[in-house]
Design a protein around this motif. Structure first.
Motif, PDB file in Angstrom:
ATOM      1  N   ARG A 289       0.842  -1.204   0.000  1.00  0.00           N
ATOM      2  CA  ARG A 289       0.000   0.000   0.000  1.00  0.00           C
ATOM      3  C   ARG A 289       0.878   1.256   0.000  1.00  0.00           C
ATOM      4  O   ARG A 289       0.590   2.240  -0.698  1.00  0.00           O
ATOM      5  N   LYS A 290       1.956   1.222   0.766  1.00  0.00           N
ATOM      6  CA  LYS A 290       2.872   2.364   0.816  1.00  0.00           C
ATOM      7  C   LYS A 290       3.475   2.632  -0.555  1.00  0.00           C
ATOM      8  O   LYS A 290       3.530   3.783  -1.015  1.00  0.00           O
ATOM      9  N   GLU A 291       3.918   1.580  -1.253  1.00  0.00           N
ATOM     10  CA  GLU A 291       4.505   1.742  -2.586  1.00  0.00           C
ATOM     11  C   GLU A 291       3.463   2.216  -3.593  1.00  0.00           C
ATOM     12  O   GLU A 291       3.755   3.042  -4.465  1.00  0.00           O
ATOM     13  N   LYS A 292       2.249   1.712  -3.470  1.00  0.00           N
ATOM     14  CA  LYS A 292       1.152   2.137  -4.352  1.00  0.00           C
ATOM     15  C   LYS A 292       0.892   3.636  -4.203  1.00  0.00           C
ATOM     16  O   LYS A 292       0.758   4.367  -5.200  1.00  0.00           O
ATOM     17  N   LEU A 293       0.823   4.110  -2.968  1.00  0.00           N
ATOM     18  CA  LEU A 293       0.561   5.523  -2.716  1.00  0.00           C
ATOM     19  C   LEU A 293       1.700   6.397  -3.236  1.00  0.00           C
ATOM     20  O   LEU A 293       1.469   7.521  -3.702  1.00  0.00           O
ATOM     21  N   ARG A 294       2.919   5.898  -3.149  1.00  0.00           N
ATOM     22  CA  ARG A 294       4.058   6.648  -3.672  1.00  0.00           C
ATOM     23  C   ARG A 294       3.920   6.863  -5.182  1.00  0.00           C
ATOM     24  O   ARG A 294       4.125   7.974  -5.682  1.00  0.00           O
ATOM     25  N   MET A 295       3.569   5.806  -5.896  1.00  0.00           N
ATOM     26  CA  MET A 295       3.420   5.922  -7.342  1.00  0.00           C
ATOM     27  C   MET A 295       2.266   6.870  -7.690  1.00  0.00           C
ATOM     28  O   MET A 295       2.388   7.707  -8.593  1.00  0.00           O
ATOM     29  N   GLU A 296       1.164   6.750  -6.988  1.00  0.00           N
ATOM     30  CA  GLU A 296       0.006   7.610  -7.264  1.00  0.00           C
ATOM     31  C   GLU A 296       0.325   9.076  -6.985  1.00  0.00           C
ATOM     32  O   GLU A 296      -0.150   9.970  -7.692  1.00  0.00           O
ATOM     33  N   GLU A 297       1.142   9.310  -5.983  1.00  0.00           N
ATOM     34  CA  GLU A 297       1.510  10.695  -5.654  1.00  0.00           C
ATOM     35  C   GLU A 297       2.427  11.289  -6.733  1.00  0.00           C
ATOM     36  O   GLU A 297       2.355  12.479  -7.038  1.00  0.00           O
TER      37      GLU A 297
END
Length: 429
Positions: A289-297
Motif C-alpha cells: 500500500r505504501k509503494e502504491k501511494l508513492r506511485m500515485e503521488e
C-alpha cells in the motif's frame, strides 16, 4: 448468442466458458439448466454433460469443473491434429477432450496449488509445469483450442459472430535501478568508486566521475531512447518502476529523489507506467500500500498496473493483496528463465481463486519472453525460440508481451542484442 446447457452452473464453468467463448471468441453466451428451454431454443446451442440431449453440439465433461478445491489429477497428454490435448472423452463428444476443464487447469494455475519442488527463490519453477514436461510451453494452447473449437462450432452454426481479434505486441520495461551512478548518495558512491579502482575497472571509475560532474549521462538512463522508439514506431510499452525502501533485496535510489521522480513523470507522458513491487511488498500488504501511494503521488492518478519483481506468484495470497488494494492489472504471469506461456495462453485473463472458488476482478497479462533467458541460453537459441512464439501468437491473433530491463539497453550490457530482439518483436526494420 450461444445457449449452453449444463446440469449445474458452477463458478468454474461460468469462469472458463466466459473466457473462451466471450473473451477469446467474442461469442455472447447464456447458461440454462432447464432442458425444456434448451430443447426449444432454435439458435446455436451446446450441452456440457455426461451425454448429449439430442442433436445439439455436445462436449462431454470430466468432473474438474464440478469440484471444489484441488487434488492430485492424472493427466495424460495426447496429440490432437497438429497440437496436443488432455482430459480425453468419448467419441460421442464433438471434441475429443474436455476443452473447458483443460483450459481451466492451465488458466487457474491448478498445478501451482499442488505440492511441488520450489526453486532457490521459493518459486514454482518451469521444470515442474505440465507445459515443460510435455513440451508444449511454447504454444498458447488455450487460444489454439479455442479457435479450433470455434471452427467446428461454426460448421454447425454458420451465423455465429466472427472474432475480430488482431495480433498485438507489448513490451514491459522493468526498472529496478533507474540509475547506476546518479543520486546514489555519498557513502554508496564512495564505496562503489573505490571498488571499481580496486578491481582495476578504470572505465567505470571514470564514468562515475563524469556522471557526478554531469559531463555524461547515467548509463542506465536509456528512457529517452526508448521513448523515441515509441514515438517513431507507435510501440506499446509499459514501464514498471520500483519505489520500495532500500534494503539488501531492493537497491534502487530513494523514491523521494527529484531525478527519479522526474524520469517517472516524463515516461508517463508517452507510455503507461506501473509499480514493480519490492521484495517485502510481495508478502506485506502494508508495504505494498505504501509503494502504491508513492506511485500515485508521483503520477497523480490511480495505480492500475503492477508486476512482481521476483516473479513469485505465491498463489493466491499475492494476487489477493492486489485485489484488496484495487490494482486492476498484473503482469507477472510468465517464467523469467524460459520462453513460453506459463498459463498456456497469450490472452489476458481474470484470476480465478481456487481457495475461494470465485472469479476475481484482477486481470492477468501473460508474457511469453523475458530477457533474463539470455543469462543461460545462447543468443542463437533465444532468437530461434522468440521467432517461434511470434509465429505461434500470430497464428491465433493473440497478444505477445515481452519483458526487458532498462539496463539491458545500457552501454554496459549487450545492448545491441537486446535492441535487436526488441526490434524483432515489433518488426522494426
Amino acid at each position: 448468442m450461444l445457449l449452453i446447457y449444463t446440469q449445474k452452473v458452477t463458478p468454474r464453468i461460468t469462469y472458463v466458458f466466459k473466457h473462451i467463448c466471450t473473451h477469446i471468441l467474442e461469442i455472447p453466451i447464456k447458461f440454462t439448466s432447464k432442458i425444456e428451454e434448451f430443447i426449444a431454443h432454435e439458435g446455436a446451442k451446446l450441452s456440457y454433460g455426461k451425454q448429449a440431449l439430442g442433436q445439439e453440439f455436445f462436449i462431454q465433461k470430466v468432473e474438474l469443473l464440478m469440484e471444489q478445491g484441488f487434488s492430485e489429477l492424472e493427466i495424460k497428454v495426447q496429440p490432437w491434429e497438429e497440437t496436443i490435448c488432455f482430459f480425453p472423452v468419448a467419441e460421442s463428444s464433438d471434441l475429443p477432450f474436455d476443452i473447458f476443464a483443460a483450459s481451466f487447469y492451465l488458466l487457474s494455475r491448478y498445478e501451482e496449488y499442488l505440492p511441488h519442488v520450489k526453486d532457490g527463490g521459493g518459486r514454482f519453477p518451469a521444470s515442474e509445469s505440465l507445459g515443460i514436461q510435455e513440451s508444449f510451453l511454447h504454444k498458447p494452447v488455450v487460444d489454439i483450442w479455442a479457435l479450433k473449437f470455434r471452427d467446428v462450432l461454426r460448421e454447425r452454426f454458420p451465423k455465429l459472430k466472427k472474432s475480430s481479434r488482431k495480433y498485438k505486441v507489448g513490451t514491459i520495461i522493468t526498472v529496478e535501478h533507474t540509475f547506476i551512478y546518479k543520486n546514489k548518495g555519498v557513502l554508496r558512491s564512495f564505496i562503489g568508486f573505490n571498488l571499481d579502482v580496486l578491481k582495476l575497472n578504470f572505465t567505470k571509475a571514470a564514468d562515475r566521475l563524469k556522471v557526478w560532474t554531469r559531463m555524461k549521462k547515467d548509463p542506465h538512463d536509456v528512457f529517452e531512447m526508448l521513448i523515441e522508439l515509441i514515438k517513431q514506431h507507435k510501440l506499446y510499452m509499459l514501464f514498471m518502476f520500483q519505489l520500495s525502501d532500500f534494503s539488501i533485496h531492493d537497491r534502487n535510489i530513494s523514491h523521494n529523489r527529484i531525478p527519479h521522480r522526474a524520469i517517472i513523470k516524463s515516461v508517463a507522458d508517452y507510455a503507461q507506467v506501473g509499480l514493480l513491487m519490492g521484495y517485502y511488498s510481495m508478502e506485506d500488504i502494508k508495504m505494498l500500500r505504501k509503494e502504491k501511494l508513492r506511485m500515485e503521488e508521483i503520477v497523480h492518478s490511480s495505480l492500475e498496473n503492477s508486476m512482481n519483481s521476483k516473479y513469485d506468484q505465491r498463489l493466491p495470497d499475492h494476487f489477493n493483496n492486489l485485489i484488496e488494494l484495487e490494482i486492476l492489472n498484473d503482469y507477472s504471469m510468465g517464467y523469467q528463465d524460459v520462453i513460453g506461456f506459463r498459463a498456456g495462453t497469450c490472452t489476458p485473463f481474470l484470476f480465478y481463486d481456487i481457495n475461494m472458488e470465485v472469479t476475481t476482478p484482477l486481470k492477468l497479462h501473460p508474457y511469453g519472453f523475458n530477457s533474463e533467458v539470455l543469462k543461460n541460453t545462447s543468443k542463437t537459441k533465444v532468437k530461434e525460440d522468440l521467432h517461434r512464439i511470434i509465429s505461434e501468437v500470430k497464428e491465433v491473433k493473440g497478444v505477445l508481451k515481452a519483458v526487458f530491463k532498462n539496463q539491458d539497453f545500457s552501454v554496459y550490457g549487450d545492448h545491441q542484442t537486446y535492441y535487436s530482439l526488441l526490434k524483432d518483436l515489433n518488426e522494426i526494420a
